[in-house]
Structure formats: structure tokens, C-alpha cells
Enzyme design. Structure first.
Site, mmCIF file in Angstrom:
data_model
loop_
_atom_site.group_PDB
_atom_site.id
_atom_site.type_symbol
_atom_site.label_atom_id
_atom_site.label_comp_id
_atom_site.label_asym_id
_atom_site.label_seq_id
_atom_site.Cartn_x
_atom_site.Cartn_y
_atom_site.Cartn_z
ATOM 1 C CB SER A 1 -0.887 0.012 1.244
ATOM 2 O OG SER A 1 -0.093 0.341 2.372
ATOM 3 C CE LYS A 2 -1.397 6.407 -3.246
ATOM 4 N NZ LYS A 2 -2.869 6.259 -3.246
ATOM 5 N NE ARG A 3 0.076 0.732 5.971
ATOM 6 C CZ ARG A 3 0.594 -0.455 6.204
ATOM 7 N NH1 ARG A 3 1.645 -0.585 6.966
ATOM 8 N NH2 ARG A 3 0.046 -1.543 5.670
ATOM 9 C CG HIS A 4 4.638 -1.182 1.957
ATOM 10 N ND1 HIS A 4 3.336 -1.618 1.938
ATOM 11 C CD2 HIS A 4 5.244 -1.826 2.983
ATOM 12 C CE1 HIS A 4 3.156 -2.497 2.913
ATOM 13 N NE2 HIS A 4 4.290 -2.630 3.566
ATOM 14 N N GLY A 5 5.453 3.217 0.216
ATOM 15 C CA GLY A 5 6.040 4.064 -0.827
ATOM 16 C C GLY A 5 5.105 4.119 -2.018
#
Ligand code: GLU
Length: 481
Positions: free
Chosen positions: A242-246
Site C-alpha cells: 500500500s502507499k505506506r510502503h512508498g
């Protein structure tokens, strides 16, 4: 039977790396089998679909080199490959299914349906079990598919093996909304049937839709496609990507200066491998070796560090210096926010081979060589305070004196002059050369010093040594960045 595969992105967002991976696997499979790769645009959600996203999807596929044989942008024998053009066809299929008793009109209110779900929950049953054809006949409302209760839906997933879904877990799903628009299940299945798709290769997130699609295809009198569900992408922490990973949009990788051939190689490894040891391989090698049945069902880890490493490898070992310079140029110009003159381009080409050794992505180039193109350099504060210690002033003065006399102005002569200086001053390379590097490039990280000075030119080099000395003498920190 010939292989016909499709990808069916919805233009409701930028092309996601997971969809790019699915596209790549479909493309590899089609090319390996000599089949047909189709691009369909799933734009049934007219309100959320946006031409900008559609453009981004097409651009992203082209950038990766995933050319398609039929579909949006290239046409083909099946008419439109855009779902918004085919609403009449979907409605017709839905009405035919009602006429043959395989679907029904349903005008139950949301409250009534909620009540059914609540009852199922209370009895510990799957909610789908209760959403079945009601006793009363409706003349308007949604159209629901009537799930046959006599047998489970079983299919052989090429990646996951035999899958069985009991009818109790499949609700009578909506195929046509009351406003006459199709649901994903209907539109997707009608298209897969009409376009004679042989294999549906898509993410595992759609696995629970597949029994519905198989039942629908059968009800249409078609033989369902063969299905292959690709493992989902996870971050290095084991959580769903997800966006948390970049960044999850392919475009951000393109903009950061990843090479399309490296991205292609990296995406191909998300659930597949060429063999036990080869990590870097060409498109051609991947096409030759690709088998859908050797795709793994284990989660695939999207690891940015590994991608960075791979991209650096591609930059260093798969590009000539001329290719590297040409590919870096737009990134450099974007970073400087202006075009390069012919003279500046020549200056960059002088150091290109050295920069090529030192970057992982093309957008890093600008920080390596900014000093070559800007009149006023800002000094990196940490670099400055680390090297501008007592003794630095003497080094800068001495270096300026010797560099003034260097002839010809090339990296060999510059090196000879500065090494002689180190010997005469009895200082090591660190103490003697780092102040010069920071004075001239603004930072203690730059391409090798002698080549950098050669590319920068004598006048600019001397002016910067002068400026750094002025700054040291005044003790000011007005130019720190
Ligand atoms: N439009 C769907 C999606 O983007 C297509 C899924 C499929 O391949 O059936 O998820």
C-alpha cells in the site's frame, strides 16, 4: 485453441504496480504462446473514470514495452474494447438471462436485504445463503443472477490448483443495477465471452469473483475461460502493498528515473523466476522461458531496495555511456528546470561515465553534477563543517596557486599538480582534497575530483576556490544550504 488474454484496468486511478505486474504476466504468456494480448478498458464507473488515468495506463504499458494486439488504442475485430460503449450489450444479456429464468428482477429494499443478512449472521451462516430469489415477482429493480444450488463451482486454477466454491457462499449477485448499468461481474464476463478470452490471468484479490464469472459464462452458453490468479504483492514487512510502503503508481517509478527494462525485469520476478539463480535477464529470455504454471502462489514481496539495486545494475552494466547520458539528459534538465546549452552538454558528457557508476536512478544525476551548471553554488552545511577545519584555508590557497599554472587543463595534469601539493604540504588526500571538493562542488559527495575540475574548467574552479576562502575568512554562514 489459441491463447487470448486480456488486461482490464479501470481508469479510476494511475496504473498501479500490481496491475502492471498482471499486465506483464499476461503479455509474457501471450508472447510465449504466440497468442493475442488484449487491452480492455473497464470504465463502467463513468463518474470516476477519467481520460487522464486512461492515458496514464496506456503510457505505462507502452513504457514497459507491453504492446497489445487488440484493444483500446489499436482496435480489433470485436468492435469497441471500452466497456462504456457496450452498455446495450450487457443489458441485452441480462434481459436474456431473465427470460430464460437464470436471473430475476428484484425490488427488495436495502432494509429487507439487511434483515436477511442479519438473520444469516445470527444462525452462523454465510450471508450469501439468504440472498435468493424471493417468492414475490418483481417488475422493476435490479437484476440478480440466480445461483444454481445443485452443485459446487469447481475449477482448476493454473496457479492455485483445484478450487471449489459451495453454492452457499455465493449470493445471488446483482448483474444489472436498477438504472440499467452493468456490474463488474456482468460486464467483465460478457466481454471475456464475446472476445473469446482463453485465459483470465489476474490478481488473487478477484478470486472470490471467479465462481460468479464461471456461472455467468455457463448461463450464457459459453465454455468459461481457464483462470490463473496471481499472488498479491506485499511490502517487506509482510503487509499488503500500500502507499505506506512508498509509491504504488508505476508513473512515479518512471518519473524517478527507473529504466523500463529494469522495471520489466523486476516485475517479472514478482511471483515468477527464470530459474533458480538468474536475477537479471532480458525480455527475450523471459518470453522464451515463461510458463503460467510455474507462477508461484506464495505472496510476492515488492522490495524497493532490491529494485534500486537492480536499476543500478542496469544503469552500470546494460547501458553504454552514450546511452546513459542521453537517457539522463531529460532528468538532468528537469532537475535544473532548464535546457542545457551545447557547451553544457559537452561538459556533462565529460563526466557521464563517472556519474553512471554512482547512481541508482536517473533522477539522482542532477545532484551529482549540479555544480557544473550553476553559477552560484550552495554549500552543503554538513560537508562544509566537516572539512573546513584549521588548515583548510592553506590548502585552498595553495591549490588555487598551483591550478592556475596547470597546463593543459585536463584531469591528468590536475591530478599531478594536486598530488605534488599534497606531498609538499605533507597532508593526506582526505585533509588535502576534501576542502577542494567542497569548495568547488558544494558537497563532499561528487564524481571523482580531478575529472570534476577538468569538466568545470579553470576559471570556474579558481573562482570557487576564491569564494570559499572569502567565506572561511569572514566566518559567515550566509551561503550554507
Ligand atoms: N477492472 C478490473 C480491475 O481493474 C478488472 C479485473 C479483471 O481482470 O477481471 O480490477
Amino acid at each position: 485453441m489459441s491463447v487470448r488474454v486480456r488486461i482490464a484496468p479501470s481508469p479510476t486511478g494511475y496504473l498501479h504496480v500490481g496491475n502492471a505486474r498482471a499486465a506483464l504476466f499476461n503479455w509474457l504468456f501471450a508472447r510465449h504462446e504466440g497468442g493475442t494480448f488484449i487491452l480492455r478498458i473497464d470504465d463502467t464507473d463513468v463518474a470516476r473514470s477519467d481520460p487522464e488515468f486512461e492515458r496514464d495506463i496506456l503510457d505505462g504499458l507502452r513504457w514497459l514495452g507491453l504492446d497489445w494486439d487488440e484493444g483500446v488504442g489499436v482496435g480489433g475485430p470485436h468492435g469497441s474494447y471500452r466497456q462504456s460503449d457496450r452498455f446495450d450489450r450487457y443489458r441485452q444479456v441480462a434481459e436474456d438471462l431473465v427470460a430464460t429464468g437464470r436471473a430475476y428482477l428484484d425490488d427488495r429494499s436495502p432494509e429487507e436485504l439487511d434483515e436477511l443478512r442479519r438473520r444469516a449472521q445470527k444462525e452462523g451462516k454465510h450471508p450469501g445463503f439468504y440472498i435468493r430469489r424471493p417468492d414475490r415477482e418483481a417488475t422493476s429493480g435490479v437484476i440478480r443472477f440466480s445461483v444454481p444450488q445443485d452443485a459446487p463451482v469447481t475449477f482448476d486454477d493454473v496457479v492455485r490448483g483445484e478450487m471449489t466454491f459451495s453454492p452457499e457462499v455465493v449470493d445471488d449477485f446483482v448483474i444489472l443495477r436498477s438504472d440499467g448499468t452493468p456490474t463488474y461481474h456482468l460486464a467483465s464476463t460478457v466481454d471475456d465471452v464475446d472476445y473469446e478470452i482463453s485465459h483470465v490471468v489476474r490478481g488473487e484479490d478477484l478470486l472470490s469473483s471467479t465462481p460468479k464469472h464461471i456461472l455467468l459464462a455457463r448461463a450464457m452458453g459459453a465454455v468459461p475461460a481457464t483462470y490463473a490468479h496471481l499472488p498479491l504483492l506485499f511490502g517487506p514487512d509482510g503487509k499488503k502493498l500500500s502507499k505506506r510502503h512508498g509509491d504504488t503508481a508505476l508513473r512515479s517509478y518512471r518519473e524517478a528515473g527507473y529504466l523500463p527494462e529494469a522495471m520489466f525485469n523486476y516485475l517479472a520476478l514478482l511471483g515468477w523466476s527464470l530459474d533458480a539463480e538468474t536475477t537479471i535477464f532480458s525480455r527475450q529470455a523471459a518470453v522464451e522461458a515463461f510458463e503460467l504454471s510455474s507462477v508461484s502462489k506464495n505472496p510476492a514481496i515488492f522490495d524497493r531496495d532490491k529494485l534500486d539495486w537492480m536499476n543500478g545494475e542496469y544503469i552500470r552494466t546494460r547501458l553504454t555511456t552514450d546511452e546513459f547520458a542521453a537517457r539522463a539528459r531529460p532528468f538532468l534538465e528537469r532537475g535544473l528546470t532548464r535546457g542545457l546549452t551545447a557547451d553544457e552538454w559537452a561538459r556533462f558528457c565529460e563526466v557521464a561515465a563517472l556519474v553512471q557508476e554512482r547512481v541508482k536512478v536517473l533522477s539522482e544525476v542532477v545532484d551529482q553534477v549540479r555544480f557544473l551548471f550553476e553559477d552560484e553554488i550552495g554549500y552543503d552545511e554538513r560537508s562544509w563543517s566537516k572539512v573546513m577545519k584549521p588548515g583548510a584555508e592553506q590548502v585552498l590557497e595553495e591549490a588555487a596557486r598551483r591550478l592556475e599554472a596547470v597546463d593543459p587543463w585536463d584531469s591528468e595534469s590536475i591530478e599531478a599538480a594536486l598530488r605534488a601539493m599534497l606531498a609538499d604540504l605533507e597532508v593526506g588526500a582526505r585533509k588535502g582534497l576534501q576542502p577542494i571538493r567542497v569548495a568547488v562542488t558544494g558537497s563532499s559527495v561528487s564524481p571523482p575530483l580531478f575529472e570534476s575540475l577538468a569538466a568545470l574548467g579553470r576559471d570556474r574552479t579558481l573562482a570557487r576556490l576564491q569564494e570559499a576562502r572569502r567565506r572561511l575568512a569572514s566566518g559567515s554562514d550566509d551561503t550554507l544550504r
